[in-house]
Design a protein around this motif. Structure first.
Motif, short mmCIF file in Angstrom:
data_model
loop_
_atom_site.label_atom_id
_atom_site.label_comp_id
_atom_site.label_asym_id
_atom_site.label_seq_id
_atom_site.Cartn_x
_atom_site.Cartn_y
_atom_site.Cartn_z
N TRP A 1 42.08 3.74 71.79
CA TRP A 1 40.70 3.30 71.94
C TRP A 1 40.32 2.21 70.51
O TRP A 1 40.17 1.27 70.56
CB TRP A 1 40.11 4.42 71.80
N PHE A 2 40.71 2.95 68.86
CA PHE A 2 40.32 1.96 67.56
C PHE A 2 40.85 1.07 67.87
O PHE A 2 40.68 0.31 66.93
CB PHE A 2 40.40 2.99 66.96
N SER A 3 42.33 0.97 68.01
CA SER A 3 43.21 -0.02 67.69
C SER A 3 43.06 -1.10 69.35
O SER A 3 43.38 -2.23 68.87
CB SER A 3 44.72 0.30 68.16
N PHE A 4 42.96 -0.07 69.88
CA PHE A 4 43.01 -1.70 70.85
C PHE A 4 41.32 -2.27 70.37
O PHE A 4 40.92 -3.83 71.14
CB PHE A 4 42.13 -0.73 72.57
N LEU A 5 40.26 -1.85 69.84
CA LEU A 5 38.75 -2.80 69.63
C LEU A 5 39.32 -2.94 68.56
O LEU A 5 37.83 -3.94 68.18
CB LEU A 5 37.63 -0.90 69.72
N GLY A 6 40.01 -3.32 67.72
CA GLY A 6 39.93 -3.92 66.18
C GLY A 6 39.16 -2.98 64.83
O GLY A 6 39.05 -3.86 64.00
N VAL A 7 39.62 -1.37 65.29
CA VAL A 7 38.19 -0.71 63.85
C VAL A 7 38.66 0.66 63.52
O VAL A 7 39.93 1.43 64.03
CB VAL A 7 36.86 -0.57 64.42
N GLU A 8 37.94 0.89 62.13
CA GLU A 8 38.17 1.75 61.83
C GLU A 8 37.14 2.88 61.04
O GLU A 8 36.07 1.50 60.47
CB GLU A 8 39.50 2.24 60.41
N LEU A 9 36.69 3.69 61.13
CA LEU A 9 35.76 4.68 60.61
C LEU A 9 36.22 5.05 59.67
O LEU A 9 36.83 6.87 59.26
CB LEU A 9 35.03 5.59 61.68
N PRO A 10 35.93 4.67 58.68
CA PRO A 10 36.70 5.33 57.16
C PRO A 10 35.92 6.32 56.86
O PRO A 10 35.00 6.41 56.22
CB PRO A 10 36.17 3.98 55.94
N ASP B 1 33.07 8.57 50.80
CA ASP B 1 31.59 8.10 50.21
C ASP B 1 31.10 7.83 51.06
O ASP B 1 31.72 6.23 51.16
CB ASP B 1 31.86 8.69 48.96
N VAL B 2 29.94 7.01 51.85
CA VAL B 2 29.54 6.35 52.67
C VAL B 2 28.91 5.05 51.11
O VAL B 2 28.64 3.55 51.20
CB VAL B 2 28.31 6.44 53.14
N LYS B 3 28.69 5.73 50.37
CA LYS B 3 29.15 3.88 49.16
C LYS B 3 30.25 3.45 48.58
O LYS B 3 29.93 3.08 47.99
CB LYS B 3 28.11 5.30 47.67
N GLU B 4 30.96 4.31 49.14
CA GLU B 4 32.13 3.47 49.09
C GLU B 4 33.09 2.89 50.23
O GLU B 4 33.92 2.79 49.84
CB GLU B 4 33.26 4.68 48.74
N GLY B 5 32.22 3.08 51.07
CA GLY B 5 32.49 2.00 52.39
C GLY B 5 33.08 2.81 53.41
O GLY B 5 33.62 2.77 54.46
N GLN C 1 24.15 -4.90 57.31
CA GLN C 1 26.11 -5.14 57.07
C GLN C 1 25.82 -6.33 58.55
O GLN C 1 24.56 -6.15 59.60
CB GLN C 1 26.03 -3.64 57.61
N ASP C 2 26.64 -6.85 58.33
CA ASP C 2 26.98 -7.63 59.49
C ASP C 2 27.87 -7.63 61.11
O ASP C 2 28.76 -7.43 61.45
CB ASP C 2 27.96 -9.40 58.82
N ARG C 3 27.44 -6.03 61.73
CA ARG C 3 28.30 -5.86 62.46
C ARG C 3 27.13 -5.09 63.64
O ARG C 3 27.55 -3.66 63.63
CB ARG C 3 29.01 -4.58 61.54
N ALA C 4 26.43 -5.36 63.97
CA ALA C 4 25.73 -4.90 64.46
C ALA C 4 25.71 -5.57 66.01
O ALA C 4 25.86 -4.55 67.04
CB ALA C 4 24.31 -5.06 64.43
N LEU D 1 26.53 3.26 60.11
CA LEU D 1 27.39 2.62 58.31
C LEU D 1 29.16 2.19 58.89
O LEU D 1 29.28 3.80 58.93
CB LEU D 1 26.51 2.33 57.53
N ASN D 2 29.10 1.46 58.08
CA ASN D 2 30.38 0.94 57.96
C ASN D 2 31.18 1.20 58.74
O ASN D 2 32.37 1.83 58.95
CB ASN D 2 31.59 1.91 56.22
N GLN D 3 31.19 0.93 59.90
CA GLN D 3 32.22 0.30 60.99
C GLN D 3 33.03 -0.34 60.51
O GLN D 3 32.54 -1.82 60.36
CB GLN D 3 31.58 0.00 62.12
N HIS D 4 33.85 -0.32 60.03
CA HIS D 4 35.05 -1.26 59.45
C HIS D 4 35.83 -2.00 60.43
O HIS D 4 36.79 -1.51 61.22
CB HIS D 4 35.92 -0.99 58.13
#
Length: 250
Positions: free
Chosen positions: A110-119, A122-126, A209-212, A183-186
């Protein structure tokens, strides 16, 4: 006489195919919010849609103009495969809110299909984090794009700083109340960014964040993602509903 009847039957056949091709299939595990969306589709653009669960998915979805995914919890492996195949073979997949969330981390593709990862840090480190019970301001980052402009008049100007920029600008947007943000959907691959989000978390920190909302081609098909959608009231917002409609008809 036979030729007339045959011609009439052909007309009926092609008319039914055309109507069916306009249908929208919604696959969901939280039904009330999607019932609100179905009514909004009908009222705004006369779009016909139906809601099913993952267990009710047909073997093929090629007849549908668009397929919407609104699955909060487990994404079944069989449904995952059908969504991916539908998109790669020319379908239009509309993914909303928790389509990208920790419940999907166990899915193989799923995530490779969407091209995303959820690191995972800590949230302040991304690192990825969900923030609930907040107000979300959504800003238009593509002011010349059909999806963000067709039949839309934004009710607000919102102070927003794009990722990588140093100065805030006042951008057109709207607000969703008592909802949830991620936050921080990469994003790992190129895509067209449409919307940004601005929130204040419980500690008073401001996040922009430019990810909405974004979209990208996937082989023969097309994939759109929009992060808002946690609360039923999100789908009662006419601006947000029109953005989803625009993604379907674009």
């Amino acid at each position: 006489m036979f030729k007339v009847i045959k011609f009439g039957l052909l007309l009926i056949f092609f008319w039914n195919v055309e109507v069916k091709a306009q249908d929208i299939l919604i696959v969901a595990d939280e039904i009330p919010a999607m019932e609100v969306l179905v009514k909004a589709f009908k009222n705004a653009e006369q779009l016909e849609s139906k809601i099913i669960t993952q267990k009710e998915m047909p073997a093929s979805m090629t007849d549908y103009k668009a397929v919407i995914v609104y699955i909060h919890k487990e994404l079944f492996a069989e449904a995952e495969e059908k969504f991916i195949n539908y998109t790669k073979n020319g379908g239009r997949l509309i993914c909303l809110h928790h389509t990208i969330s920790t419940f999907k981390k166990s899915n193989k593709d799923w995530f490779s299909f969407l091209g995303v990862e959820l690191p995972k840090k800590d949230v302040k480190e991304g690192g990825y984090k969900y923030v609930g019970d907040i107000n979300m301001e959504v800003v238009n980052l593509a002011p010349k794009h059909f999806i963000t402009t067709n039949k839309i008049k934004y009710p607000a100007k919102i102070a927003y700083k794009r990722e990588g920029e140093t100065k805030e600008k006042r951008l057109s947007g709207f607000e969703l109340q008592n909802t949830e943000a991620y936050l921080n959907q990469h994003n790992l691959s190129p895509r067209t960014i449409l919307m940004g989000l601005r929130i204040k978390d419980k500690s008073g920190n401001i996040w922009m964040q430019d990810r909405a909302a974004w979209y990208m081609p996937v082989e023969k098909g097309w994939l759109f993602y929009s992060q808002p959608g946690h609360a039923i009231t999100d789908f009662e917002n006419p601006t947000y509903v029109q953005i989803i409609i625009n993604a379907i008809i674009y």
